[in-house]
Design an enzyme around this catalytic site. Structure first.
Site, PDB file in Angstrom:
ATOM      1  N   HIS A 153      39.698  66.955  58.363  1.00 51.57           N
ATOM      2  CA  HIS A 153      40.280  68.005  57.501  1.00 51.57           C
ATOM      3  C   HIS A 153      39.364  68.319  56.318  1.00 51.57           C
ATOM      4  O   HIS A 153      39.844  68.787  55.286  1.00 51.57           O
ATOM      5  CB  HIS A 153      41.666  67.608  56.970  1.00 51.57           C
ATOM      6  CG  HIS A 153      42.584  67.057  58.018  1.00 51.57           C
ATOM      7  ND1 HIS A 153      43.469  67.830  58.724  1.00 51.57           N
ATOM      8  CD2 HIS A 153      42.724  65.792  58.491  1.00 51.57           C
ATOM      9  CE1 HIS A 153      44.133  67.065  59.595  1.00 51.57           C
ATOM     10  NE2 HIS A 153      43.685  65.824  59.464  1.00 51.57           N
ATOM     11  N   SER A 274      16.795  84.244  45.211  1.00 48.72           N
ATOM     12  CA  SER A 274      17.583  85.451  44.960  1.00 48.72           C
ATOM     13  C   SER A 274      16.774  86.367  44.058  1.00 48.72           C
ATOM     14  O   SER A 274      16.044  85.903  43.184  1.00 48.72           O
ATOM     15  CB  SER A 274      18.889  85.055  44.275  1.00 48.72           C
ATOM     16  OG  SER A 274      19.373  86.140  43.514  1.00 48.72           O
ATOM     17  N   LYS A 280      18.656  80.339  42.107  1.00 54.70           N
ATOM     18  CA  LYS A 280      19.165  80.215  43.468  1.00 54.70           C
ATOM     19  C   LYS A 280      18.128  79.691  44.446  1.00 54.70           C
ATOM     20  O   LYS A 280      16.936  79.956  44.335  1.00 54.70           O
ATOM     21  CB  LYS A 280      19.678  81.579  43.978  1.00 54.70           C
ATOM     22  CG  LYS A 280      20.979  82.042  43.371  1.00 54.70           C
ATOM     23  CD  LYS A 280      22.168  81.125  43.631  1.00 54.70           C
ATOM     24  CE  LYS A 280      22.710  81.247  45.039  1.00 54.70           C
ATOM     25  NZ  LYS A 280      23.313  82.573  45.276  1.00 54.70           N
ATOM     26  N   GLU A 287      22.226  79.878  57.565  1.00 59.65           N
ATOM     27  CA  GLU A 287      23.253  80.927  57.628  1.00 59.65           C
ATOM     28  C   GLU A 287      23.000  81.866  58.808  1.00 59.65           C
ATOM     29  O   GLU A 287      23.934  82.324  59.471  1.00 59.65           O
ATOM     30  CB  GLU A 287      23.270  81.728  56.320  1.00 59.65           C
ATOM     31  CG  GLU A 287      23.742  80.908  55.132  1.00 59.65           C
ATOM     32  CD  GLU A 287      23.440  81.625  53.824  1.00 59.65           C
ATOM     33  OE1 GLU A 287      24.219  82.506  53.446  1.00 59.65           O
ATOM     34  OE2 GLU A 287      22.415  81.320  53.194  1.00 59.65           O
TER      35      GLU A 287
END
Ligand code: ARG
Length: 457
Positions: A153, A274, A280, A287
């Site tokens: 979970h 970024s 960043k 991804e």
């Protein structure tokens, strides 16, 4: 090539919708190989003169050399790779080229070419997956003792070793490779010689062409031979399942690279910045592996839907079989390579992982197990006592192993003095020695078995 019964050429849009050359030119190597096997058989069977067969075969070698040097041009008028090759052949050797298409149709030709292509694609994917497994095993070996929280979970459940976690992905990839290998074994039958749909009256030798092209045998039924695309769907099914596994690993990398987790950092090579937020450091490759899995699964859906309503035998809809397979293959090959690169170069922040394993009361089960083993308490009761211990630790804001023996025994006097040592995360993982368990000793055995299977040891 088929203009005999027509007075006018096709409309421009007809030509455009009909042509597959912009994508099926990718089959040129397979198309040449299939034609060479076919023409050698025609010559050997005396269906065409041996001398003509040799002229055609040499001509095909010339076309092949030209394709290799200059690529295949998209001439929409020539529709597809089969007609493009035949027209190039005719330009090179003259009218004798017209004998090549004896006892053959583009229907069995394309089915053969595509099977050959998919077979090569499976071999390429398998090699990539073997390299990914090697990377996983190497990192698992490095971290056979490193402790991290295991989750259910997405809540810290029990401590596990990072090596064990990585070997879980080794297992997924092992099944993926086996799925591809099943698909390869099933597809390795040659449709060449089915002709348009009904077979042919010429005395062809299908076993000879099957053998020449590395197939195990010819396909059994001519109608099925030209209308079957199961092999492409099998490929896509295996690709979709593999992509799904890569996506799960990618998701973990994204999660673990986030600041709240901080379990991994990606090297510069595998990160992007970024344009607005200078701090960043984004895991874009992970991804995109996660994203590409959606497209690969979409390719499977696309081909299944193309096929599901088609009557026997060939329909032109089936020309749409190739783009989803090519797309899925390119995305999968890239995803496997990117994942292998990330797995090889990730830095695992083992101190953060250990701290997270210690923070989440993840050894609570060990306390309950100890009450069962040492004090003979029934597990359900031990579970209840342990719940009270967790509550006390939470109230005091400390780890389970930081509660004093007095505090523990105030909750239940059967808790013994050995308990604190048993509550350490190292003791917890070391105790889980059951077959397939997370104990470093078991993980090292799994790694050794994997190395043997990969031919490393
Ligand atoms: N380009 C076609 C395909 O990929 C080849 C087969 C054409 N067959 C035909 N009967 N028009 O499906």
């Amino acid at each position: 090539m088929w203009g005999g019964r027509f007075a006018e050429g096709p409309a421009a849009v007809m030509r455009e919708i009909n042509a597959s050359i912009p994508f099926d030119k990718r089959l040129w190597r397979q198309d040449i190989a299939g034609s060479k096997a076919h023409v050698a058989m025609l010559g050997a069977q005396g269906i065409i003169a041996q001398a003509d067969a040799e002229t055609i075969s040499r001509g095909l070698d010339g076309v092949s050399t030209d394709y290799a040097a200059n690529g295949v041009t998209d001439d929409l008028a020539l529709e597809d790779i089969h007609m493009a090759t035949e027209s190039k052949l005719a330009a090179a050797i003259g009218p004798v080229a017209g004998r090549l298409h004896t006892a053959r149709s583009r229907n069995d030709q394309v089915a053969t070419d595509f099977r050959l292509w998919v077979r090569d694609a499976i071999d390429a994917v398998d090699a990539g997956l073997a390299a990914l497994q090697q990377a996983l095993v190497a990192r698992a070996d490095e971290h056979a003792d490193s402790v991290m929280p295991g989750f259910t979970h997405l809540q810290a459940a029990q401590p596990v070793t990072l090596g064990h976690h990585l070997m879980a992905y080794y297992e997924m990839i092992r099944r993926d490779r086996s799925r591809f290998s099943d698909a390869r074994a099933r597809m390795n039958e040659c449709p060449l010689g089915a002709a348009a749909l009904a077979g042919t009256g010429f005395s062809i030798d299908r076993t000879a062409t099957a053998q020449a092209l590395g197939f195990d045998r010819p396909t059994a039924n001519s109608l099925d031979s030209v209308s079957d695309r199961d092999f492409a769907i099998d490929y896509l099914t295996s690709a979709a399942q593999t992509a799904l596994h890569l996506s799960r690993l990618a998701e973990e990398i994204v999660l673990w690279a986030s600041q709240p987790f901080g379990f991994v950092s990606l090297p510069d090579q595998w990160s992007t910045g970024s344009s607005i937020m200078p701090q960043k450091r984004n895991p874009d490759a992970a991804e995109l592996v996660r994203g590409h899995s959606g497209r690969i699964i979409g390719c499977l859906t696309s081909l299944m839907i193309t096929m599901k309503g088609l009557p026997l035998a060939y329909s032109k809809d089936m020309q749409d079989d190739k783009p989803p397979v090519f797309e899925a293959h390119d995305l999968l090959a890239l995803s496997i390579a990117a994942m292998t690169g990330m797995v090889e170069t990730l830095t695992f922040r083992t101190a953060r992982m250990r701290a997270a394993a210690e923070a989440g009361f993840a050894t609570a089960t060990d306390l309950a197990d100890r009450l069962v083993r040492v004090a003979g308490v029934p597990f359900r009761e031990a579970h209840h006592i342990t719940g009270a211990v967790v509550k006390a630790a939470e109230a005091k804001g400390v780890a389970l192993s930081d509660l004093t023996l007095d505090e523990l025994q105030a909750i239940d006097p059967r808790i013994d003095s050995g308990v604190q040592a048993a509550l350490s995360v190292d003791a917890s993982v070391a105790a889980r020695t059951s077959l397939g368990g997370t104990a470093p000793v078991r993980v090292r055995e799994a790694i050794a078995a994997a190395r043997t299977a990969l031919g490393e040891a």
